[in-house]
Design a protein around this motif. Sequence first.
Motif, PDB file in Angstrom:
ATOM      1  N   THR A 277      -0.212  39.493 -13.876  1.00 21.55           N
ATOM      2  CA  THR A 277      -1.323  38.647 -13.470  1.00 21.55           C
ATOM      3  C   THR A 277      -2.566  39.080 -14.232  1.00 21.55           C
ATOM      4  O   THR A 277      -2.534  40.034 -15.027  1.00 21.55           O
ATOM      5  N   THR A 278      -3.662  38.380 -14.015  1.00 23.26           N
ATOM      6  CA  THR A 278      -4.941  38.708 -14.637  1.00 23.26           C
ATOM      7  C   THR A 278      -6.038  38.649 -13.584  1.00 23.26           C
ATOM      8  O   THR A 278      -5.858  38.086 -12.492  1.00 23.26           O
ATOM      9  N   PHE A 279      -7.184  39.208 -13.928  1.00 11.82           N
ATOM     10  CA  PHE A 279      -8.320  39.185 -13.004  1.00 11.82           C
ATOM     11  C   PHE A 279      -8.741  37.744 -12.721  1.00 11.82           C
ATOM     12  O   PHE A 279      -9.030  37.385 -11.574  1.00 11.82           O
ATOM     13  N   ALA A 280      -8.760  36.892 -13.750  1.00 11.18           N
ATOM     14  CA  ALA A 280      -9.157  35.497 -13.564  1.00 11.18           C
ATOM     15  C   ALA A 280      -8.197  34.763 -12.635  1.00 11.18           C
ATOM     16  O   ALA A 280      -8.621  33.955 -11.792  1.00 11.18           O
ATOM     17  N   GLU A 281      -6.888  35.031 -12.754  1.00 13.74           N
ATOM     18  CA  GLU A 281      -5.912  34.389 -11.871  1.00 13.74           C
ATOM     19  C   GLU A 281      -6.132  34.807 -10.425  1.00 13.74           C
ATOM     20  O   GLU A 281      -6.072  33.971  -9.513  1.00 13.74           O
ATOM     21  N   LEU A 282      -6.394  36.085 -10.202  1.00 16.87           N
ATOM     22  CA  LEU A 282      -6.623  36.565  -8.848  1.00 16.87           C
ATOM     23  C   LEU A 282      -7.895  35.962  -8.262  1.00 16.87           C
ATOM     24  O   LEU A 282      -7.936  35.602  -7.078  1.00 16.87           O
ATOM     25  N   ARG A 283      -8.926  35.839  -9.084  1.00 21.76           N
ATOM     26  CA  ARG A 283     -10.172  35.240  -8.607  1.00 21.76           C
ATOM     27  C   ARG A 283      -9.943  33.799  -8.174  1.00 21.76           C
ATOM     28  O   ARG A 283     -10.410  33.364  -7.116  1.00 21.76           O
ATOM     29  N   ASP A 284      -9.181  33.036  -8.969  1.00 18.95           N
ATOM     30  CA  ASP A 284      -8.885  31.649  -8.606  1.00 18.95           C
ATOM     31  C   ASP A 284      -8.011  31.575  -7.355  1.00 18.95           C
ATOM     32  O   ASP A 284      -8.199  30.693  -6.510  1.00 18.95           O
ATOM     33  N   GLU A 285      -7.040  32.489  -7.234  1.00 18.40           N
ATOM     34  CA  GLU A 285      -6.181  32.500  -6.042  1.00 18.40           C
ATOM     35  C   GLU A 285      -7.009  32.715  -4.781  1.00 18.40           C
ATOM     36  O   GLU A 285      -6.810  32.033  -3.766  1.00 18.40           O
ATOM     37  N   VAL A 286      -7.911  33.686  -4.836  1.00 21.09           N
ATOM     38  CA  VAL A 286      -8.753  33.977  -3.678  1.00 21.09           C
ATOM     39  C   VAL A 286      -9.616  32.779  -3.336  1.00 21.09           C
ATOM     40  O   VAL A 286      -9.711  32.365  -2.167  1.00 21.09           O
ATOM     41  N   ARG A 287     -10.234  32.192  -4.330  1.00 17.80           N
ATOM     42  CA  ARG A 287     -11.107  31.049  -4.066  1.00 17.80           C
ATOM     43  C   ARG A 287     -10.320  29.859  -3.526  1.00 17.80           C
ATOM     44  O   ARG A 287     -10.767  29.172  -2.604  1.00 17.80           O
ATOM     45  N   GLN A 288      -9.128  29.601  -4.072  1.00 17.83           N
ATOM     46  CA  GLN A 288      -8.328  28.484  -3.573  1.00 17.83           C
ATOM     47  C   GLN A 288      -7.878  28.719  -2.139  1.00 17.83           C
ATOM     48  O   GLN A 288      -7.955  27.812  -1.298  1.00 17.83           O
ATOM     49  N   THR A 289      -7.400  29.935  -1.844  1.00 18.02           N
ATOM     50  CA  THR A 289      -6.956  30.243  -0.480  1.00 18.02           C
ATOM     51  C   THR A 289      -8.089  30.073   0.521  1.00 18.02           C
ATOM     52  O   THR A 289      -7.913  29.445   1.575  1.00 18.02           O
ATOM     53  N   LEU A 290      -9.268  30.615   0.186  1.00 21.45           N
ATOM     54  CA  LEU A 290     -10.401  30.497   1.096  1.00 21.45           C
ATOM     55  C   LEU A 290     -10.886  29.053   1.196  1.00 21.45           C
ATOM     56  O   LEU A 290     -11.252  28.587   2.279  1.00 21.45           O
ATOM     57  N   ALA A 291     -10.874  28.335   0.077  1.00 20.52           N
ATOM     58  CA  ALA A 291     -11.307  26.938   0.089  1.00 20.52           C
ATOM     59  C   ALA A 291     -10.422  26.108   1.008  1.00 20.52           C
ATOM     60  O   ALA A 291     -10.915  25.296   1.810  1.00 20.52           O
ATOM     61  N   GLU A 292      -9.106  26.284   0.916  1.00 21.68           N
ATOM     62  CA  GLU A 292      -8.186  25.526   1.767  1.00 21.68           C
ATOM     63  C   GLU A 292      -8.381  25.884   3.231  1.00 21.68           C
ATOM     64  O   GLU A 292      -8.282  25.022   4.111  1.00 21.68           O
ATOM     65  N   GLU A 293      -8.661  27.168   3.500  1.00 24.76           N
ATOM     66  CA  GLU A 293      -8.916  27.577   4.886  1.00 24.76           C
ATOM     67  C   GLU A 293     -10.192  26.930   5.409  1.00 24.76           C
ATOM     68  O   GLU A 293     -10.231  26.415   6.530  1.00 24.76           O
ATOM     69  N   PHE A 294     -11.249  26.928   4.597  1.00 24.74           N
ATOM     70  CA  PHE A 294     -12.505  26.312   5.013  1.00 24.74           C
ATOM     71  C   PHE A 294     -12.341  24.807   5.237  1.00 24.74           C
ATOM     72  O   PHE A 294     -12.853  24.244   6.201  1.00 24.74           O
ATOM     73  N   LEU A 295     -11.627  24.147   4.334  1.00 26.14           N
ATOM     74  CA  LEU A 295     -11.450  22.698   4.426  1.00 26.14           C
ATOM     75  C   LEU A 295     -10.590  22.301   5.624  1.00 26.14           C
ATOM     76  O   LEU A 295     -10.727  21.198   6.154  1.00 26.14           O
ATOM     77  N   GLY A 296      -9.710  23.189   6.042  1.00 29.50           N
ATOM     78  CA  GLY A 296      -8.837  22.878   7.166  1.00 29.50           C
ATOM     79  C   GLY A 296      -9.379  23.338   8.495  1.00 29.50           C
ATOM     80  O   GLY A 296      -8.806  23.047   9.544  1.00 29.50           O
ATOM     81  N   GLY A 297     -10.490  24.068   8.485  1.00 27.97           N
ATOM     82  CA  GLY A 297     -11.038  24.614   9.716  1.00 27.97           C
ATOM     83  C   GLY A 297     -12.210  23.800  10.230  1.00 27.97           C
ATOM     84  O   GLY A 297     -12.309  22.590   9.973  1.00 27.97           O
ATOM     85  N   PRO A 298     -13.101  24.462  10.989  1.00 26.96           N
ATOM     86  CA  PRO A 298     -14.283  23.780  11.510  1.00 26.96           C
ATOM     87  C   PRO A 298     -15.084  23.122  10.392  1.00 26.96           C
ATOM     88  O   PRO A 298     -15.119  23.627   9.271  1.00 26.96           O
ATOM     89  N   ARG A 299     -15.709  21.995  10.694  1.00 29.52           N
ATOM     90  CA  ARG A 299     -16.341  21.173   9.662  1.00 29.52           C
ATOM     91  C   ARG A 299     -17.442  21.926   8.932  1.00 29.52           C
ATOM     92  O   ARG A 299     -18.404  22.386   9.523  1.00 29.52           O
ATOM     93  N   MET A 300     -17.266  22.078   7.618  1.00 25.47           N
ATOM     94  CA  MET A 300     -18.293  22.605   6.733  1.00 25.47           C
ATOM     95  C   MET A 300     -18.451  21.602   5.608  1.00 25.47           C
ATOM     96  O   MET A 300     -17.467  21.010   5.150  1.00 25.47           O
ATOM     97  N   SER A 301     -19.663  21.406   5.155  1.00 27.04           N
ATOM     98  CA  SER A 301     -19.871  20.485   4.046  1.00 27.04           C
ATOM     99  C   SER A 301     -19.318  21.088   2.757  1.00 27.04           C
ATOM    100  O   SER A 301     -19.126  22.307   2.653  1.00 27.04           O
TER     101      SER A 301
END
Length: 339
Positions: A277-301
């Motif tokens: 893996t690479t640092f950039a891949e891990l950064r994107d993985e973290v952001r995608q995982t958190l983004a999906e959690e935010f989008l599926g949870g309580p309403r945030m813009s």
Amino acid sequence: MPRWSFQRNVTSMRLMADLAVKHGLTLGAVLAGTDLDARQLGDPEYLVSGEQELQLIRNLVNGLGDPPGLGIEAGQCYHFTAFGVLGFAIISSPTPRAALDVALQYFDLTFAFTRFKVEDHGTQTRVIVDDDGVPDDVRAFLVARDFSCFVTVMRDLFAFEPALGALQFAFAAPSDIGEYARFFRVRPQFSTPHTMAVLDRALFEQRMPLANELALHAAREQCRKLLDGRRARSGLASKVRELLAARAADMPDMDVAARELCLTARTLRRRLLEEETTFAELRDEVRQTLAEEFLGGPRMSIEQIAARLGYAEATSFINAFRRWSGHTPHAFRLSRRSA
């Protein structure tokens, strides 16, 4: 690695810190050695390690002298809302027995240091607490906390009072068992071979008042994805993910991350390549995982989510999310609602 050494959000540490302050400890004293500050403690999306929470618990127990009943009081701080999407899955389950199965399946989304095992014997349901791997100096506190948390959530969710038929604790009796008898509404036994509660099996087959099959399916899917995101990496990659997730709004670059991990940037790059893996891949993985959690949870813009993930503009986040998933954040949110 201990079984409790899994990543978790900061909610439990916040609850335990509030309890410590209530009893007279300073916030600085209870956070000593945790590498956490008050700002991070107040961020509900902040991720911490089991080791960090264990350090806070040691500060709490040692600072207060571990008075009898402290673990029982701590467990009462946890209601089903503290468990986020897992709490929603539990409350949507068809029966209390099914709710227990859901909680056990996604146990790493709890804050427990013990493990629960549920067995049916004739007319009884037995809940056995496994404290293997829990450090001796906080074992009694954590067993009492985790089990009183279990009872607190049952009382929150069920339409009936799930009376305990019997209760046993493997540790020695404290100097005063009054709080145990008052909270559990049964006189427990101590110094037994196992920590175990006995309940009426028939009560656990009754239908839950808020049972909803579609809601349960959607919540379980979110639980699965959240766990997949947390478990996807091991080794150094896992440590990098934890570091990035803990500082999502101000994500460090590779040079800063390497210094915090006591490595050079060159060594960090090489070792991540060895783990494919690479640092950039891990950064994107973290952001995608958190983004999906935010989008599926309580309403945030979308703008709020972008800021939480360290993007200066919502447009940059939207473009990145489309690259990761093939959908815009808005389309992803609508698909979650439809599910």
